[in-house]
Design a protein around this motif. Structure first.
Motif: not given
Length: 83
Positions: A20-25, A36-38, A55-57, A67-69
């Motif tokens: 989640x941290x990497x995806x948000x960054x 918003x991380x799922x 995620x949703x953003x 989508x997805x990271x």
């Protein structure tokens, strides 16, 4: 009892397949807001990816996207969008 232990192992294993941290960054660095991380995303990334974080953003264009990271050790991240 064995079923409960098996289910617990699967849940912990799947929780380890998100970052989640990497995806948000990655999303923030690319101009996304209201992130918003799922959880884990099944079959959304390549077989070589270690992490698949949904995620949703809000996109840089102001549209709601989901989508997805996808990411892995020793490589970058890819943002993929769901239709």
């Amino acid at each position: 009892m064995k079923k409960i232990i098996g289910m617990a192992v699967i849940c912990f294993a799947l929780a380890g397949c998100t970052d989640p941290e990497r995806a948000a960054k990655v999303l923030s660095d690319n101009g996304f807001t209201n992130i918003h991380i799922g959880g884990y995303s099944w079959a959304a990334c390549a077989k070589d990816d270690n992490y698949a974080t949904e995620f949703n953003a809000t996109s840089p264009a102001g549209k709601q996207v989901s989508g997805v990271v996808c990411s892995a050790w020793m490589k970058g991240s890819t943002i993929r969008f769901f239709d």
